[in-house]
Design an enzyme around this catalytic site. Structure first.
Site, mmCIF file in Angstrom:
data_model
loop_
_atom_site.group_PDB
_atom_site.id
_atom_site.type_symbol
_atom_site.label_atom_id
_atom_site.label_comp_id
_atom_site.label_asym_id
_atom_site.label_seq_id
_atom_site.Cartn_x
_atom_site.Cartn_y
_atom_site.Cartn_z
ATOM 1 N N CYS A 3 0.850 -1.201 -0.047
ATOM 2 C CA CYS A 3 -0.032 -0.019 -0.091
ATOM 3 C C CYS A 3 0.903 1.286 -0.101
ATOM 4 O O CYS A 3 1.702 1.465 0.921
ATOM 5 C CB CYS A 3 -0.835 -0.141 1.122
ATOM 6 S SG CYS A 3 -1.978 1.434 1.304
ATOM 7 N N GLU A 264 -34.357 -6.608 16.523
ATOM 8 C CA GLU A 264 -33.134 -5.886 16.440
ATOM 9 C C GLU A 264 -33.984 -4.326 16.833
ATOM 10 O O GLU A 264 -34.953 -4.205 16.498
ATOM 11 C CB GLU A 264 -33.051 -5.854 15.024
ATOM 12 C CG GLU A 264 -32.441 -4.617 14.286
ATOM 13 C CD GLU A 264 -30.956 -4.584 14.986
ATOM 14 O OE1 GLU A 264 -30.415 -3.445 15.033
ATOM 15 O OE2 GLU A 264 -30.408 -5.496 14.712
ATOM 16 N N CYS A 352 -17.509 -10.143 17.424
ATOM 17 C CA CYS A 352 -16.180 -9.256 16.920
ATOM 18 C C CYS A 352 -15.378 -8.870 17.881
ATOM 19 O O CYS A 352 -14.536 -8.101 17.723
ATOM 20 C CB CYS A 352 -16.945 -8.315 16.206
ATOM 21 S SG CYS A 352 -17.772 -7.027 17.042
#
Length: 393
Positions: A3, A264, A352
């Site tokens: 990069c 949700e 996560c």
């Protein structure tokens, strides 16, 4: 992956840049296994699931700087300006092409970039999402609604420059604060959702709904969870923190369960999930998605004086539960409810954050890990996604 931005010190967001991807993946897998070693037997781990090390992101979050007629799109450079990131190598091909073309669209629109230091200007950020069908949702974050006519005038140019553009919105963020978007969204196109077609399920993504950043790895995650659920011979599945319904609807489409219910907090995501269920042909009551607090949705609270029935019993009490919480995890109260729901035999937990996952698993000792797997949603970084299948003992 190489990069130029990283090498020049312009952007250091990818903390693992320069490390061979095979080494990144092995190190991440070892780190996750070590963090869960007290709770997951090493023999239960499946091989990590990964996709491309570059060209994988389906979403770009771009700060707008520069001046009217000569905008710059990228990240704040620490000096009040914006460093260009329009050629970031993480973007999917369709997204990469869109990001490279957007400065020209903004320049021709006459919109004035927001100056962070002076707190002046109008266009703060641009958020772009690409679908697996190379369609785009483009969201312009504005300081005020006064620029809506100018943005509407730019729609034809935007569509001509980026023919895949399906959804365009203006998000209003009048406050000067370090956030990407505000609460109010004005949809400027007939379509108000982007179809994320994953394994034959057309998930509808509306402007402020969550979807995994890596479509390839998200597909692998949905398949794995569906495969796990298929082995359980369950009839009813509940999906808490369901987002646009990905886990529940994939399990339903595969015939892994007979009915699903999702909860949700985002009304837009719930509307999207119900829309997909209708398009799949789900009969009334077979797929039910509701707006609510997932942490309060299963069984009695810890301070309940008398037993109570679980909230929302349509379409039936769950035999298998899927939870996909934000980084903070499911927390003590929901862990308590799950632990004290003896009819709930299996839980799939997608996380996560391995730290909060470990904490939550320890709070549910009657549920033991039956299988676990790392899903590398975020190459070039230490971020991770882990899914575990739990079984009551």
């Amino acid at each position: 992956m190489q990069c130029d931005y990283f090498d020049a010190g312009v952007c250091r967001s990818c903390t693992s840049m320069g490390v061979p991807y095979a080494v990144q993946l092995a190190d991440k897998d070892a780190s996750v296994r070590s963090a869960l070693a007290a709770l997951v037997d090493g023999a239960l781990w499946l091989e990590p699931f990964s996709g491309p090390e570059s060209g994988f992101r389906n979403k770009a979050k771009l700060v707008v700087g520069g001046r009217r007629g000569a905008p710059e799109l990228g990240i704040l450079d620490g000096r009040g300006g914006v460093a260009d990131l329009t050629r970031c190598g993480l973007y999917e091909p369709a997204l990469a092409a869109a990001v490279r073309a957007l400065p020209g669209v903004v320049a021709r629109s006459g919109l004035t970039p927001y100056d962070v230091g002076r707190r002046s200007g109008e266009l703060k950020n641009i958020l772009v999402t690409a679908s697996p069908d190379d369609e785009l949702m483009v969201r312009f974050v504005l300081r005020s609604p006064g620029q809506l006519p100018r943005l509407r005038e730019a729609l034809d140019d935007l569509r001509t420059t980026l023919p895949g553009t399906t959804v365009v919105t203006a998000n209003l963020l009048p406050e000067h604060k370090a956030v990407l978007e505000g609460p109010e969204e004005v949809v400027l196109t007939q379509a108000d959702s982007l179809t994320m077609r994953v394994d034959g399920v057309g998930l509808h993504l509306r402007p402020q709904s969550f979807f995994q950043t890596n479509t390839t790895v998200a597909t692998g995650l949905y398949r794995q969870v569906t495969d796990w659920v298929s082995t359980l011979r369950a009839t009813v599945l509940w999906d808490l923190y369901c987002g646009v319904g990905g886990f529940a609807l994939h399990a339903l489409r595969a015939g892994a369960v007979g009915s699903v219910r999702g909860v949700e907090v985002s009304p837009a995501a719930v509307d999207s999930a119900n829309r997909t269920a209708r398009e799949m042909g789900a009969a009334p009551g077979i797929a039910v998605f509701e707006t609510g607090d997932a942490t309060q949705d299963l069984g009695p609270a810890r301070d309940a004086s008398t037993p109570s029935e679980p909230a929302g019993t349509t379409p039936g009490s769950p035999e298998v539960l899927v939870v996909n919480p934000p980084r903070r995890g499911i927390g003590a109260d929901l862990a308590w409810r799950i632990e004290r729901s003896p009819d709930l035999r299996h839980v799939v937990y997608s996380s996560c954050n391995v730290t909060t996952l470990s904490r939550d698993l320890a709070a549910m000792p009657s549920l033991r890990v039956r299988s676990a797997r790392l899903f590398d949603m975020f190459p070039q970084s230490s971020h991770h996604e882990v899914a575990v299948l739990l079984e009551r003992v």
